[in-house]
Write an enzyme that holds these catalytic residues in place. Structure first.
Site, PDB file in Angstrom:
ATOM      1  N   ARG A  98     -15.057  34.617 -26.978  1.00 11.50           N
ATOM      2  CA  ARG A  98     -14.349  35.679 -27.709  1.00 11.50           C
ATOM      3  C   ARG A  98     -15.364  36.651 -28.310  1.00 11.50           C
ATOM      4  O   ARG A  98     -15.157  37.869 -28.288  1.00 11.50           O
ATOM      5  CB  ARG A  98     -13.457  35.073 -28.800  1.00 11.50           C
ATOM      6  CG  ARG A  98     -12.191  34.421 -28.244  1.00 11.50           C
ATOM      7  CD  ARG A  98     -11.255  33.957 -29.345  1.00 11.50           C
ATOM      8  NE  ARG A  98     -11.724  32.760 -30.007  1.00 11.50           N
ATOM      9  CZ  ARG A  98     -11.319  31.519 -29.738  1.00 11.50           C
ATOM     10  NH1 ARG A  98     -10.410  31.309 -28.793  1.00 11.50           N
ATOM     11  NH2 ARG A  98     -11.798  30.483 -30.393  1.00 11.50           N
TER      12      ARG A  98
ATOM     13  N   PHE B 235      -2.495  35.407 -21.022  1.00 11.69           N
ATOM     14  CA  PHE B 235      -2.482  34.048 -21.577  1.00 11.69           C
ATOM     15  C   PHE B 235      -3.159  34.098 -22.952  1.00 11.69           C
ATOM     16  O   PHE B 235      -4.129  33.405 -23.220  1.00 11.69           O
ATOM     17  CB  PHE B 235      -3.196  33.041 -20.664  1.00 11.69           C
ATOM     18  CG  PHE B 235      -2.694  33.027 -19.243  1.00 11.69           C
ATOM     19  CD1 PHE B 235      -1.564  32.292 -18.908  1.00 11.69           C
ATOM     20  CD2 PHE B 235      -3.339  33.762 -18.250  1.00 11.69           C
ATOM     21  CE1 PHE B 235      -1.098  32.271 -17.591  1.00 11.69           C
ATOM     22  CE2 PHE B 235      -2.877  33.754 -16.947  1.00 11.69           C
ATOM     23  CZ  PHE B 235      -1.757  33.013 -16.613  1.00 11.69           C
TER      24      PHE B 235
ATOM     25  N   ASP C  23       1.806  36.450 -23.135  1.00  8.50           N
ATOM     26  CA  ASP C  23       1.883  34.988 -23.197  1.00  8.50           C
ATOM     27  C   ASP C  23       3.343  34.578 -23.019  1.00  8.50           C
ATOM     28  O   ASP C  23       4.260  35.332 -23.356  1.00  8.50           O
ATOM     29  CB  ASP C  23       1.351  34.449 -24.526  1.00  8.50           C
ATOM     30  CG  ASP C  23       0.941  32.979 -24.430  1.00  8.50           C
ATOM     31  OD1 ASP C  23      -0.270  32.714 -24.289  1.00  8.50           O
ATOM     32  OD2 ASP C  23       1.827  32.105 -24.474  1.00  8.50           O
TER      33      ASP C  23
ATOM     34  N   ASN D 215       6.134  35.601 -18.208  1.00  4.70           N
ATOM     35  CA  ASN D 215       5.372  34.791 -17.267  1.00  4.70           C
ATOM     36  C   ASN D 215       4.266  35.684 -16.699  1.00  4.70           C
ATOM     37  O   ASN D 215       4.536  36.708 -16.077  1.00  4.70           O
ATOM     38  CB  ASN D 215       6.312  34.314 -16.159  1.00  4.70           C
ATOM     39  CG  ASN D 215       5.593  33.496 -15.109  1.00  4.70           C
ATOM     40  OD1 ASN D 215       4.362  33.515 -14.997  1.00  4.70           O
ATOM     41  ND2 ASN D 215       6.368  32.758 -14.330  1.00  4.70           N
ATOM     42  N   ALA D 216       3.037  35.298 -16.912  1.00  6.10           N
ATOM     43  CA  ALA D 216       1.905  36.150 -16.547  1.00  6.10           C
ATOM     44  C   ALA D 216       1.872  36.476 -15.052  1.00  6.10           C
ATOM     45  O   ALA D 216       1.482  37.584 -14.662  1.00  6.10           O
ATOM     46  CB  ALA D 216       0.604  35.478 -16.954  1.00  6.10           C
TER      47      ALA D 216
ATOM     48  N   ASP E  45      -7.221  33.731 -19.297  1.00  3.43           N
ATOM     49  CA  ASP E  45      -7.561  32.386 -19.778  1.00  3.43           C
ATOM     50  C   ASP E  45      -6.336  31.481 -19.680  1.00  3.43           C
ATOM     51  O   ASP E  45      -5.740  31.106 -20.697  1.00  3.43           O
ATOM     52  CB  ASP E  45      -8.070  32.475 -21.227  1.00  3.43           C
ATOM     53  CG  ASP E  45      -8.532  31.122 -21.750  1.00  3.43           C
ATOM     54  OD1 ASP E  45      -8.857  30.237 -20.936  1.00  3.43           O
ATOM     55  OD2 ASP E  45      -8.574  30.953 -22.985  1.00  3.43           O
TER      56      ASP E  45
ATOM     57  N   CYS F 200      -9.865  25.952 -17.187  1.00  4.84           N
ATOM     58  CA  CYS F 200     -10.184  24.776 -18.007  1.00  4.84           C
ATOM     59  C   CYS F 200      -9.761  23.499 -17.292  1.00  4.84           C
ATOM     60  O   CYS F 200      -9.600  22.455 -17.907  1.00  4.84           O
ATOM     61  CB  CYS F 200      -9.533  24.876 -19.383  1.00  4.84           C
ATOM     62  SG  CYS F 200      -7.758  25.017 -19.330  1.00  4.84           S
TER      63      CYS F 200
HETATM   64  N1  SAH Z   1      -7.229  32.478 -24.660  1.00  2.00           N
HETATM   65  C1  SAH Z   1      -6.528  31.739 -25.677  1.00  2.00           C
HETATM   66  C2  SAH Z   1      -6.064  30.386 -25.179  1.00  2.00           C
HETATM   67  C3  SAH Z   1      -5.122  30.421 -23.997  1.00  2.00           C
HETATM   68  S1  SAH Z   1      -4.256  28.947 -23.749  1.00  2.00           S
HETATM   69  C4  SAH Z   1      -7.388  31.650 -26.923  1.00  2.00           C
HETATM   70  O1  SAH Z   1      -8.559  32.056 -26.884  1.00  2.00           O
HETATM   71  O2  SAH Z   1      -6.892  31.169 -27.941  1.00  2.00           O
HETATM   72  C5  SAH Z   1      -3.144  29.308 -22.495  1.00  2.00           C
HETATM   73  C6  SAH Z   1      -1.919  30.068 -22.914  1.00  2.00           C
HETATM   74  O3  SAH Z   1      -1.177  30.346 -21.735  1.00  2.00           O
HETATM   75  C7  SAH Z   1      -0.949  29.386 -23.856  1.00  2.00           C
HETATM   76  O4  SAH Z   1      -0.775  30.170 -24.995  1.00  2.00           O
HETATM   77  C8  SAH Z   1       0.376  29.286 -23.082  1.00  2.00           C
HETATM   78  O5  SAH Z   1       1.504  29.559 -23.892  1.00  2.00           O
HETATM   79  C9  SAH Z   1       0.212  30.368 -22.067  1.00  2.00           C
HETATM   80  N2  SAH Z   1       0.926  30.205 -20.804  1.00  2.00           N
HETATM   81  C10 SAH Z   1       1.109  29.096 -20.062  1.00  2.00           C
HETATM   82  N3  SAH Z   1       1.737  29.388 -18.902  1.00  2.00           N
HETATM   83  C11 SAH Z   1       1.975  30.722 -18.913  1.00  2.00           C
HETATM   84  C12 SAH Z   1       2.562  31.630 -17.992  1.00  2.00           C
HETATM   85  N4  SAH Z   1       3.036  31.236 -16.813  1.00  2.00           N
HETATM   86  N5  SAH Z   1       2.608  32.937 -18.332  1.00  2.00           N
HETATM   87  C13 SAH Z   1       2.111  33.358 -19.499  1.00  2.00           C
HETATM   88  N6  SAH Z   1       1.531  32.542 -20.401  1.00  2.00           N
HETATM   89  C14 SAH Z   1       1.470  31.245 -20.115  1.00  2.00           C
END
Ligand code: SAH
Length: 426
Positions: free
Chosen positions: A234, A258, A280, A309-310, A330, A370
């Site tokens: 970050r 995400f 998200d 949904n991303a 992420d 991850c």
């Molecule tokens: N980058 C963030 C952590 C991301 S964790 C940080 O630094 O804090 C992954 C995230 O993806 C979660 O918040 C989860 O809600 C989201 N997520 C999971 N599947 C998803 C999808 N299909 N579309 C959008 N978001 C999603």
């Protein structure tokens, strides 16, 4: 009854359920021929398939002596009868006694190794399981609140001693347990969540990280509340945004896909991105992300929040002809295990391809995985495939990983999980 077992039984009678664990060797694991090799390299895991026989009747979490097929002593380990990962090693030193003092020393060392990080953040991982020689124990610090996860039978059996040690090593008074991960069932342990020391945590705890502030919900947030492992990435995003603005001499648009509670969103804006679109799937995460934006005094007009949904949202952005100078991807762990690698690889390819199509020439992409089951090399191959399919050229500027408080023990390569690439479109 062998002498050791008699001692264990007596200790348990005298000191309650934990006392038995204070005495080494509630039993013995004898390995099959050849299976001692990994232990001689201090690899801490012993699978059921490596074990020829079990002497004694060790309880879940009890300390056992591990011996080679010829009887040679190899390690002290915590026995986990319910799991195919049947034992995790505490120590490869025969003179060690795995008791409260020994555990407290490991906790103190782990905390001390992170002392230099407290200047940059007060949200830190203090104990990272196998990497710190305490297999299955996670301990995170959020300001004065500790949050723990007991992910294996061994640390569960020593729960009270470990909690005492954490309080003593940190001076904190409050510990919240987030042992609610599904992985506990593999160890034959029920999920548990709640206060284990001190007071109930407030609904939100303010933490600082590289000069920025964030709210963390330790009770309901992901993991223990915050993606501590992305702290340095970050900060990199913030510095990149500053550099990019200076170089471009114009307003820059950023996309944080995400976003969770907006860690990268805030970093990008604080660095100098003129607008940040955060996507998200979780409405709760986005709610806290907005609060985090406010907490850092960032202009409301510069933020866009999208609950979606991303996979679909990225395609829609392309259809709208949107472009971004900085993109962070992420996603959650797509590959839960080696069985899911192919499907996960397609998912990573999909989002990276979509992101690259949105990336302005000269723009930067920070892309992460991850999934422990997807190695650095494979991840790079997947992203290279996405670059090729997007019909663009890109340079790899840096390989990224989790912060120093999430170390990788060289004897335990399975501990590696977070990997990332910093790409620039040319
Ligand atoms: N980058 C963030 C952590 C991301 S964790 C940080 O630094 O804090 C992954 C995230 O993806 C979660 O918040 C989860 O809600 C989201 N997520 C999971 N599947 C998803 C999808 N299909 N579309 C959008 N978001 C999603």
């Amino acid at each position: 009854m062998p002498r050791t077992r008699a001692r264990v039984a007596r200790a348990a009678d005298e000191g309650g359920p934990e006392a038995g664990a204070r005495v080494n060797a509630a039993g013995e694991l004898w390995l099959k021929p050849g299976k001692e090799r990994s232990l001689l390299r201090r690899h801490p895991w012993i699978y059921d398939t490596a074990i020829a026989r079990v002497k004694g009747r060790p309880a879940s979490g009890a300390t056992v002596a591990v011996r080679g097929h010829d009887g040679q002593w190899l390690a002290w380990a915590a026995y986990s009868p319910a799991s195919t990962l049947r034992a995790r090693c505490w120590s490869f030193v025969e003179a060690d006694t795995i008791d409260a003092d020994w555990l407290a020393a490991r906790v103190r060392e782990s905390v001390a190794r992170r002392a230099h990080l407290t200047a940059e953040a007060d949200a830190l991982r203090l104990v990272f399981g196998e990497a710190d020689g305490l297999p299955g124990l996670i301990a995170d610090r959020y300001a004065d609140q500790l949050v723990v996860q007991f992910q294996a039978a061994g640390v569960e059996a020593h729960r009270e001693a470990l909690l005492d040690a954490l309080l003593a090593a940190t001076g904190c008074g409050n510990v919240f347990d987030r042992s609610d991960s599904a992985s506990r069932s593999r160890e034959g342990l029920a999920q548990a969540s709640g206060v284990v020391r001190g007071a109930e945590p407030p609904p939100r705890i303010a933490i600082r990280e590289h000069g920025r502030r964030f709210w963390v919900d330790v009770r309901r947030g992901h993991k223990t509340g915050w993606y501590i492992d992305q702290r340095d990435n970050r900060e990199l995003a913030a510095r990149l945004a500053a550099r990019a603005r200076a170089a471009a001499g114009r307003d820059l648009a950023a996309l944080n896909c995400f976003s969770y509670t907006g860690g990268f969103s805030v970093a990008l804006a604080a660095g100098g991105a003129a607008s940040v679109l955060s996507i998200d799937a979780s409405a709760d995460a986005l709610l806290l992300a907005r609060e985090n934006w406010r907490l850092n005094g960032l202009p409301e007009a510069a933020a866009q929040w999208q609950e979606a949904n991303a996979f679909e949202a990225l395609r829609a952005l392309r259809a709208e002809g949107r472009r971004f100078d900085l993109i962070v991807l992420d996603p959650p762990k797509f590959a839960a295990s080696h069985h899911h690698v192919d499907r996960a690889a397609r998912a990573y390819k999909d989002i990276n391809l979509s992101a690259l199509r949105l990336l302005a020439p000269g723009g930067w992409l920070l892309t992460f995985s991850c999934s422990g089951a997807i190695g650095v090399e494979l991840f790079q191959k997947i992203v290279a495939g996405a670059v090729a399919d997007a019909g663009v050229e890109a340079q790899l500027l840096r390989r990224l990983a989790a912060g120093e408080d999430h170390p990788l023990r060289m004897s335990h390569p399975e501990g590696e999980y977070l990997k990332g690439l910093l790409l620039q479109r040319v």
